[in-house]
Design an enzyme around this catalytic site. Sequence first.
Site, PDB file in Angstrom:
ATOM      1  N   LEU A  51      70.706  94.255  29.843  1.00  0.00           N
ATOM      2  CA  LEU A  51      69.880  94.388  28.647  1.00  0.00           C
ATOM      3  C   LEU A  51      68.841  95.479  28.831  1.00  0.00           C
ATOM      4  CD1 LEU A  51      69.218  90.586  27.983  1.00  0.00           C
ATOM      5  CD2 LEU A  51      71.100  92.009  27.108  1.00  0.00           C
TER       6      LEU A  51
ATOM      7  N   LEU B 251      69.812 111.612  31.434  1.00  0.00           N
ATOM      8  CA  LEU B 251      69.588 112.966  31.942  1.00  0.00           C
ATOM      9  C   LEU B 251      68.453 113.637  31.188  1.00  0.00           C
ATOM     10  CD1 LEU B 251      73.172 114.395  32.582  1.00  0.00           C
ATOM     11  CD2 LEU B 251      71.500 113.590  34.255  1.00  0.00           C
TER      12      LEU B 251
ATOM     13  N   CYS C 181      63.120  96.534  35.757  1.00  0.00           N
ATOM     14  CA  CYS C 181      64.429  96.546  36.424  1.00  0.00           C
ATOM     15  C   CYS C 181      64.585  97.630  37.484  1.00  0.00           C
ATOM     16  CB  CYS C 181      65.532  96.692  35.374  1.00  0.00           C
ATOM     17  SG  CYS C 181      65.717  95.250  34.312  1.00  0.00           S
TER      18      CYS C 181
END
Length: 460
Positions: free
Chosen positions: A164, A264, A274
């Site tokens: 997620l 990028l 995370c």
Amino acid sequence: MLDMSLAGSSAPQVAVIGTGYVGLVSGACLAESGWRVACVDQVEAKIEKLKKGIIPIYEPGLDEVVVRNAEAGRLIFTTDIAEALREAQIVIIAVGTPTRKLDGNADLQYVYAASRDIARNLDHYAVVVTKSTVPAGTGNEVRRIIERENPNLDFDVASNPEFLREGNAVSDFMKPDRIVIGTDSARARERLEALYRPFTEQGFELISTDIISSELIKYAANTFLATKVSFINEMADICEKVGGDIGAISRGMGSDKRIGREFLKPGPGYGGSCFPKDTLAMVHIGEKALSPATIVEAVITVNRSRPHRMVAKVIQAAGGSVDGRTIALLGLTFKPNTDDVRDSVAVLVAEQLTQRGAIVRAFDPKGMDHAREMLGDAIEYCPTMQDAIEGADLCVLATEWEEFVRFPLEGYRAALRNPILVDFRNVFSLETMAEAGFEYHSIGRGSVQAPAAEPLARSA
């Protein structure tokens, strides 16, 4: 006012332990797909708010999903784990796995505590699923804990990692790139395939593997994405030294289908809940296995240097010193469409600028309260974007919230004491900023000097 309790409702088919970001989104979206779900948490105040439809996190679209399924009776919130597990077929562990300050490993105490609670309250067959991001081998330890606590219990253990993105979590769950389940039990696999049948029937891919591979997939995915972020940021630094446009380089690289365009985009570095946590955990997984993750170690090193490089850009734009200067900081969250400021470069930059004598006036649409918890009164928290930029010596655009991007450049110019903007996100083109008469500093593209080369005025 909503009042969602277990009383008078059908027993849940799915129990979700933990109502944090992953648990709440997963529980609500599983209910949206037709399952009866009970979300369990020990924090009574949080559960009481959820029963009234008050969502503790900002995530676009989540409040509507929670309220809709609560009113339909498919989603309930409780602190009573025994009642939540009463007829649950699947029990999902979705508690936090923060980084341990002592050694940087993932802290699994909450996962193990949930495992013990499940063992003590479950009295029928169910599949115990780890959805929390956990190191390889955690599922096996969960099995050992439950067997030790309740030797006669019939159960299976599986891994079902989440993928997620904050700000896109509801969409990511309901329209997943892939669903990963890991288990060594055919019975558990069958039950999990049934859980996700509403998704696979729509054509979304389900990848079935063993538990350890499933656990590693999440870490491998996140560390690879973090690698792309750090790589393009290093390329941006090189561009600033030798000349070149990082935007053109990103497009040239991303057009290669083997590489892809995502992640990028140069910027201040990754943050949030995370990537910082998972890259550190991946390094420790490698160390424990005597197989060092040297690429990931380099990724972490590059990312740790980003706040200092961003501060250096601001100092350069201020003429060599920020002491006594008023700086408008737009954005405190690590990305837009979230209220998460964990490991946000914007917060670190604010802290470092104040330590160098700057007066930082900040505004963020959703992250102000969480930033205040971290920074205290070190900076000024402005009620609006206009209040932040009005009379400031220069402006730093740290998070690309849509309202910052759409704000007219003439509005920036009229409000600022000096037409100087430091853009950590490359929101504007060099040509546009030159035409608008700004001194403009971006990432990996050089800078634009204002037409009138006047010295930077100091705040009164």
